[in-house]
Design an enzyme around this catalytic site. Sequence first.
Site: not given
Length: 431
Positions: A83-87
């Site tokens: 998943p991309c949202p954390p970064f």
Amino acid sequence: MSSANSNEDLKVVEICAGAGGQSLGLERAGFRHQLAVELDGHAVATLKRNQPDWEVRQGDVADAGVWDPEEYKGVDLFAGGVPCPPFSIAGKQMGATDERDLFAWAIEACGRMQPRALLLENVRGLSANRFSAYRQHVLDQLHEYGYVGEWKLLHASDFGVPQLRPRFVLVAMAKEHAEYFTWPETLGTPKPTVGETLLDLMQARGWEGAEDWAKRADSIAPTIVGGSKRHGGADLGPTRAKRAWAELGVDALGVADAAPGPGWEPGPGVPGPKLTTEMVARIQGWKGGFSEWQFEGRKTAVYRQIGNAFPPPVAEAVGRSIARALRKEGPRHELIESTSAVHDPVYKVLRGATRPLAADQIIAKLAKAGISMDVPEVERHLSHLGRDFEVQTIQRSSGAYAYTLGEFKAFTGQEDHQRHDFFVHQRAKIS
């Protein structure tokens, strides 16, 4: 770690496989899937439709009931687009404290699986200074597991994809293979434009203005975004991206069911036609030999699958570089670890310290390593560190503060981690 015969297909286990952008690219690079794991039901249906012979499992990749990494020990490649949202800026760059973060878990799984190579990709945000300590921790952890890791920012447009789409890619492998790994060469210029890429699709239903539109759309596209299940239907991105699409003659306020027909004219204030999901897929790299891939689900679900994908041509290029290294093809070269690459020097100093260090002591140790840094810079690094790691602070009798680097906050499989409750309550909204 086992060796591979150059005449045999290499085997891959892929997590967070999505709709198969990375999967398809790796297959064309010579890898065959032993397993693909994905959470989204539509994406799982897409994978099964296109690859009926694959073992595809639906569920949380961190759920031991879905799959056991140790059953695939020694596989040639462990890959994924976690998943991309954390970064991402849109996800507020919460990093290790974001319950959606699976990057650290994937590194832990790599240690358990001991694949011959690792490939993980994510958004450009992970390359920012904010995450320098996170990246350093990942490289250090991989080193402890016996791997040499290297990060690289790749632009999809350098690999024949008519779109900006920068992706931050991590490749790691054992030293004996890392000596043969080189990043894929870019295709150079000219880069394909949106107009030439989509002209035949825009003409498909007899729209007379297609050729004039293609001349206007004479540049590459902004980054396609898949969006989140937390938000509304499909459109082509935030306000800034919509302006860029408008300059290309594209209405980014949604996705069309079909190409424009005879006599079509844009209404007042409309820059041009909307794209169909087939057009979006082509801009994402599903073209040429990749174009027969079929997506399952209704329009919004299909758009999200496409928008969240790793472009197949980029995955193929990286996959071929990994395959060559696993087969020890080509010249050997100096490893990055021999150049002592450091992403976060403050992290490195604190990680190696046996006692709390004050800012002036950190600066002195950095100076011995030839790194110049002042107090405000050290404090910025400490602020970033505190978001992803436990940083203990004590005040000395002199009034100065000293710091000790504690535990990594990220989810790596801990049974008591807050991610478990989050996942149970938010599963339907997780993209």
